[in-house]
Write a protein that holds these residues in place. Structure first.
Motif, PDB file in Angstrom:
ATOM      1  N   ARG A 150       0.814  -1.224   0.000  1.00 12.73           N
ATOM      2  CA  ARG A 150       0.000   0.000   0.000  1.00 12.73           C
ATOM      3  C   ARG A 150       0.840   1.264   0.000  1.00 12.73           C
ATOM      4  N   VAL A 151       2.081   1.140   0.455  1.00 12.15           N
ATOM      5  CA  VAL A 151       2.976   2.297   0.517  1.00 12.15           C
ATOM      6  C   VAL A 151       4.307   1.958  -0.151  1.00 12.15           C
ATOM      7  N   GLU A 152       5.026   3.001  -0.528  1.00  4.67           N
ATOM      8  CA  GLU A 152       6.383   2.818  -1.035  1.00  4.67           C
ATOM      9  C   GLU A 152       7.314   3.674  -0.199  1.00  4.67           C
ATOM     10  N   TYR A 153       8.580   3.312  -0.209  1.00  4.58           N
ATOM     11  CA  TYR A 153       9.576   3.960   0.627  1.00  4.58           C
ATOM     12  C   TYR A 153      10.655   4.579  -0.250  1.00  4.58           C
ATOM     13  N   ILE A 154      10.971   5.846   0.015  1.00  4.71           N
ATOM     14  CA  ILE A 154      11.968   6.588  -0.753  1.00  4.71           C
ATOM     15  C   ILE A 154      12.969   7.191   0.227  1.00  4.71           C
ATOM     16  N   GLU A 155      14.264   7.035  -0.051  1.00  2.29           N
ATOM     17  CA  GLU A 155      15.267   7.676   0.800  1.00  2.29           C
ATOM     18  C   GLU A 155      15.163   9.184   0.641  1.00  2.29           C
ATOM     19  N   ASP A 156      15.117   9.885   1.749  1.00  2.84           N
ATOM     20  CA  ASP A 156      14.973  11.343   1.783  1.00  2.84           C
ATOM     21  C   ASP A 156      16.161  11.916   2.540  1.00  2.84           C
ATOM     22  N   THR A 157      16.991  12.684   1.845  1.00  2.00           N
ATOM     23  CA  THR A 157      18.156  13.294   2.489  1.00  2.00           C
ATOM     24  C   THR A 157      18.009  14.805   2.621  1.00  2.00           C
ATOM     25  N   SER A 158      16.767  15.295   2.485  1.00  2.00           N
ATOM     26  CA  SER A 158      16.544  16.727   2.658  1.00  2.00           C
ATOM     27  C   SER A 158      16.710  17.115   4.129  1.00  2.00           C
ATOM     28  N   LEU A 159      16.823  18.367   4.373  1.00  2.00           N
ATOM     29  CA  LEU A 159      16.962  18.922   5.733  1.00  2.00           C
ATOM     30  C   LEU A 159      18.222  18.433   6.439  1.00  2.00           C
ATOM     31  N   GLY A 160      19.220  17.961   5.681  1.00  2.00           N
ATOM     32  CA  GLY A 160      20.496  17.564   6.264  1.00  2.00           C
ATOM     33  C   GLY A 160      20.469  16.293   7.086  1.00  2.00           C
ATOM     34  N   MET A 161      19.456  15.454   6.878  1.00  2.28           N
ATOM     35  CA  MET A 161      19.390  14.188   7.604  1.00  2.28           C
ATOM     36  C   MET A 161      18.894  13.090   6.673  1.00  2.28           C
ATOM     37  N   LYS A 162      19.084  11.852   7.078  1.00  4.77           N
ATOM     38  CA  LYS A 162      18.620  10.715   6.286  1.00  4.77           C
ATOM     39  C   LYS A 162      17.328  10.182   6.907  1.00  4.77           C
ATOM     40  N   ARG A 163      16.254  10.227   6.101  1.00  7.62           N
ATOM     41  CA  ARG A 163      14.956   9.726   6.559  1.00  7.62           C
ATOM     42  C   ARG A 163      14.374   8.847   5.468  1.00  7.62           C
ATOM     43  N   ILE A 164      13.313   8.128   5.798  1.00  8.74           N
ATOM     44  CA  ILE A 164      12.598   7.306   4.829  1.00  8.74           C
ATOM     45  C   ILE A 164      11.225   7.934   4.604  1.00  8.74           C
ATOM     46  N   GLU A 165      11.025   8.449   3.394  1.00  5.99           N
ATOM     47  CA  GLU A 165       9.745   9.028   3.012  1.00  5.99           C
ATOM     48  C   GLU A 165       8.760   7.908   2.713  1.00  5.99           C
ATOM     49  N   VAL A 166       7.500   8.119   3.085  1.00  8.34           N
ATOM     50  CA  VAL A 166       6.422   7.174   2.799  1.00  8.34           C
ATOM     51  C   VAL A 166       5.500   7.819   1.777  1.00  8.34           C
ATOM     52  N   ARG A 167       5.259   7.101   0.687  1.00  4.28           N
ATOM     53  CA  ARG A 167       4.350   7.574  -0.362  1.00  4.28           C
ATOM     54  C   ARG A 167       3.258   6.545  -0.603  1.00  4.28           C
ATOM     55  N   CYS A 168       2.153   7.009  -1.129  1.00  8.42           N
ATOM     56  CA  CYS A 168       1.079   6.118  -1.554  1.00  8.42           C
ATOM     57  C   CYS A 168       1.573   5.330  -2.768  1.00  8.42           C
ATOM     58  N   ALA A 169       1.477   4.012  -2.716  1.00 10.10           N
ATOM     59  CA  ALA A 169       1.951   3.174  -3.816  1.00 10.10           C
ATOM     60  C   ALA A 169       1.039   3.248  -5.031  1.00 10.10           C
ATOM     61  N   ARG A 170      -0.185   3.717  -4.867  1.00  9.61           N
ATOM     62  CA  ARG A 170      -1.138   3.778  -5.975  1.00  9.61           C
ATOM     63  C   ARG A 170      -0.986   5.056  -6.812  1.00  9.61           C
ATOM     64  N   CYS A 171      -0.642   6.195  -6.168  1.00  9.17           N
ATOM     65  CA  CYS A 171      -0.548   7.455  -6.919  1.00  9.17           C
ATOM     66  C   CYS A 171       0.757   8.210  -6.704  1.00  9.17           C
ATOM     67  N   GLY A 172       1.606   7.755  -5.793  1.00 11.21           N
ATOM     68  CA  GLY A 172       2.890   8.401  -5.562  1.00 11.21           C
ATOM     69  C   GLY A 172       2.845   9.634  -4.687  1.00 11.21           C
TER      70      GLY A 172
END
Length: 136
Positions: free
Chosen positions: A82-104
């Motif tokens: 139901r979700v997808e995971y994208i590495e997010d390095t914005s704001l000077g840190m490493k986080r995992i962004e969560v997106r809707c797998a159906r529409c992004g």
């Protein structure tokens, strides 16, 4: 947004017409609503949380917990697909962004190892404005 092909495809103009400016900023531009203001931050209503952009069912209320972080928190999505995971390095840190797998659409981020007493030790920190709650 990602170049990935999603089941729900719309042009930027169509997204802008479908969503309010605030919804568009969070869902399509990976923004974040201010902490503590979201309509679902403190709710305990039972039901299913769906993507506000496409209607995909994402989370159930029985996985929602109080994390005191200012946004709704869940310990697991309805299903991994139901979700997808994208590495997010914005704001000077490493986080995992969560997106809707159906529409992004951007939903929020997932964190783990914070010590919450949940079955997964994960905190899906999701913007209220990214979701709609359908009560059971």
């Amino acid at each position: 947004m990602s170049e990935q092909k999603y089941e729900v495809q719309r042009t930027d103009a169509e997204w802008r017409e479908l969503l309010t400016p605030a919804e568009y900023q969070v869902l399509r531009q990976a923004g974040t609503e201010r902490p503590g203001i979201g309509e679902y931050t403190n709710t305990t209503t039972e039901g299913v949380y769906s993507c506000r952009a496409c209607g995909a069912e994402l989370f159930r209320s029985d996985t929602k917990f109080e994390s005191h972080c200012g946004w709704p928190s869940f310990y697991a999505p309805l299903a991994d697909d139901r979700v997808e995971y994208i590495e997010d390095t914005s704001l000077g840190m490493k986080r995992i962004e969560v997106r809707c797998a159906r529409c992004g659409s951007h939903l929020g981020h997932v964190f783990e190892g914070e010590g919450y007493d949940t079955p997964t030790d994960q905190r899906y920190c999701i913007n209220s404005i990214s979701m709609r709650l359908t009560e059971d």
